[in-house]
Design a protein around this motif. Structure first.
Motif, PDB file in Angstrom:
ATOM      1  N   ALA A 153      19.033 -21.297  19.749  1.00 35.90           N
ATOM      2  CA  ALA A 153      18.166 -21.899  18.753  1.00 35.90           C
ATOM      3  C   ALA A 153      17.944 -23.146  18.738  1.00 35.90           C
ATOM      4  O   ALA A 153      17.000 -23.734  18.516  1.00 35.90           O
ATOM      5  N   ILE A 154      19.032 -23.739  18.959  1.00 36.28           N
ATOM      6  CA  ILE A 154      19.037 -25.462  18.958  1.00 36.28           C
ATOM      7  C   ILE A 154      18.508 -25.702  20.152  1.00 36.28           C
ATOM      8  O   ILE A 154      17.383 -26.969  20.036  1.00 36.28           O
ATOM      9  N   GLU A 155      19.020 -25.223  21.416  1.00 40.63           N
ATOM     10  CA  GLU A 155      18.256 -25.658  22.594  1.00 40.63           C
ATOM     11  C   GLU A 155      16.676 -25.419  22.621  1.00 40.63           C
ATOM     12  O   GLU A 155      15.782 -26.256  23.288  1.00 40.63           O
ATOM     13  N   ILE A 156      16.198 -24.251  22.189  1.00 42.49           N
ATOM     14  CA  ILE A 156      14.722 -23.937  22.305  1.00 42.49           C
ATOM     15  C   ILE A 156      13.967 -24.905  21.245  1.00 42.49           C
ATOM     16  O   ILE A 156      12.752 -24.431  21.156  1.00 42.49           O
ATOM     17  N   GLN A 157      14.816 -25.351  20.156  1.00 40.05           N
ATOM     18  CA  GLN A 157      13.971 -26.148  19.173  1.00 40.05           C
ATOM     19  C   GLN A 157      13.195 -25.118  18.205  1.00 40.05           C
ATOM     20  O   GLN A 157      12.243 -25.452  17.736  1.00 40.05           O
ATOM     21  N   ALA A 158      13.899 -24.058  17.840  1.00 37.67           N
ATOM     22  CA  ALA A 158      13.470 -22.987  16.815  1.00 37.67           C
ATOM     23  C   ALA A 158      13.385 -23.670  15.469  1.00 37.67           C
ATOM     24  O   ALA A 158      14.040 -24.639  15.017  1.00 37.67           O
ATOM     25  N   ASP A 159      12.366 -23.194  14.838  1.00 43.33           N
ATOM     26  CA  ASP A 159      12.340 -23.576  13.572  1.00 43.33           C
ATOM     27  C   ASP A 159      13.128 -22.883  12.458  1.00 43.33           C
ATOM     28  O   ASP A 159      13.465 -23.507  11.602  1.00 43.33           O
ATOM     29  N   ILE A 160      13.800 -21.847  12.885  1.00 43.10           N
ATOM     30  CA  ILE A 160      14.639 -20.988  12.232  1.00 43.10           C
ATOM     31  C   ILE A 160      15.294 -19.970  13.133  1.00 43.10           C
ATOM     32  O   ILE A 160      14.610 -19.617  13.924  1.00 43.10           O
ATOM     33  N   MET A 161      16.540 -19.602  12.717  1.00 41.48           N
ATOM     34  CA  MET A 161      17.228 -18.452  13.400  1.00 41.48           C
ATOM     35  C   MET A 161      17.114 -17.185  12.445  1.00 41.48           C
ATOM     36  O   MET A 161      17.811 -17.350  11.161  1.00 41.48           O
ATOM     37  N   ILE A 162      16.629 -16.073  12.656  1.00 37.87           N
ATOM     38  CA  ILE A 162      16.722 -14.757  11.998  1.00 37.87           C
ATOM     39  C   ILE A 162      18.026 -14.052  12.269  1.00 37.87           C
ATOM     40  O   ILE A 162      17.909 -13.715  13.833  1.00 37.87           O
ATOM     41  N   LYS A 163      18.885 -13.679  11.774  1.00 32.23           N
ATOM     42  CA  LYS A 163      20.236 -12.993  12.279  1.00 32.23           C
ATOM     43  C   LYS A 163      19.938 -11.513  11.375  1.00 32.23           C
ATOM     44  O   LYS A 163      19.598 -11.344  10.306  1.00 32.23           O
ATOM     45  N   ALA A 164      19.446 -10.582  12.080  1.00 28.81           N
ATOM     46  CA  ALA A 164      19.075  -9.211  11.961  1.00 28.81           C
ATOM     47  C   ALA A 164      20.304  -8.413  11.842  1.00 28.81           C
ATOM     48  O   ALA A 164      21.265  -8.139  12.733  1.00 28.81           O
ATOM     49  N   THR A 165      20.393  -7.796  10.651  1.00 20.24           N
ATOM     50  CA  THR A 165      21.739  -7.206  10.637  1.00 20.24           C
ATOM     51  C   THR A 165      21.577  -5.571   9.708  1.00 20.24           C
ATOM     52  O   THR A 165      20.440  -5.331   9.536  1.00 20.24           O
TER      53      THR A 165
END
Length: 246
Positions: A153-165
């Motif tokens: 997520a950091i490397e691709i410069q995402a705006d947010i990480m969504i953790k699907a559980t």
């Protein structure tokens, strides 16, 4: 008034656990689950969202569990990494059936099966509207796919990480065991670390905190939850670094 079809986040990293792919099955992949996820991803692409996906492998192999059964931990983790590749290929197939371009990129080099992960190439794929499925964890043993998701997520410069559980957010205690458990709508990574809340492993949390990467924990099985989350609706728990709260 904001157009409800306008996404709040332009580029997202979706973390799918292997367990999420099982559905009600005891192991493996539930076809109904991955087809529904593919429909959600199609909806996000129609909104112009750039999508990276990190998949786990716990529905097939879990290195830590194999190690506890007596297997060498490094070997077990390597098997777990290969399991994520299998899940990634399955996701690629169902998404491509819907007419989208997909690239599977692995931290473990398997050139005859998928591309090797190269950060700049992954970003270029995203910019061209391709779905990028990131497999193989970090490519190293002793690191979870949660840590791999934070890193990517950091490397691709995402705006947010969504953790699907399988749950609708982060609770102060196990909601299965405690019917009075409190769900957080918003908390900081430091709070999660201090209270040892079941968000992600500590390495993943510290990575997100130090790089100001916000994360949202949602129930992937609730209808349209992923789309609603990207539109900014409070469907789960938002976790941010303290700097973002100031």
């Amino acid at each position: 008034m904001t157009d409800p079809a306008t996404p709040k986040y332009k580029r997202v990293l979706l973390k799918l656990s292997g367990e999420a792919l099982m559905g009600d099955s005891p192991f493996g992949i539930d076809p109904s689950v991955i087809h529904r996820l593919a429909e959600d991803i199609l909806s996000l692409r129609s909104m112009g969202v750039e999508i990276g996906i990190v998949v786990g492998g716990g529905n097939i192999f879990r290195g830590e569990g194999l190690a506890k059964a007596g297997m060498d931990r490094v070997t077990g983790d390597q098997m777990g990494m290969l399991a994520t590749v299998m899940n990634g290929l399955a996701m690629q197939d169902v998404i491509e059936q819907r007419g989208l371009e997909v690239r599977v990129m692995s931290a473990v080099s398997i050139p005859s099966v998928c591309e090797s992960f190269i950060r700049r190439r992954a970003i270029r794929h995203l910019e061209k509207g391709r779905i990028v499925i990131l497999v193989g964890g970090t490519g190293n043993p002793f690191f979870t796919t949660d840590s791999g998701a934070s890193l990517r997520a950091i490397e691709i410069q995402a705006d947010i990480m969504i953790k699907a559980t399988k749950v609708d957010g982060v609770y102060d205690s196990d909601p299965v065991k405690n019917p009075n458990a409190l769900r957080f709508e918003h908390l900081t990574y430091n709070h999660a670390l201090d209270q040892r809340l079941a968000v992600m492993d500590a390495t993943a949390i510290v990575l997100c905190r130090d790089q100001n990467m916000p994360m949202m924990v949602i129930d992937i099985h609730a209808p349209n939850n992923l789309v609603r989350a990207i539109q900014g609706e409070p469907v789960g728990t938002l976790v941010t670094s303290e700097e973002l709260l100031k």
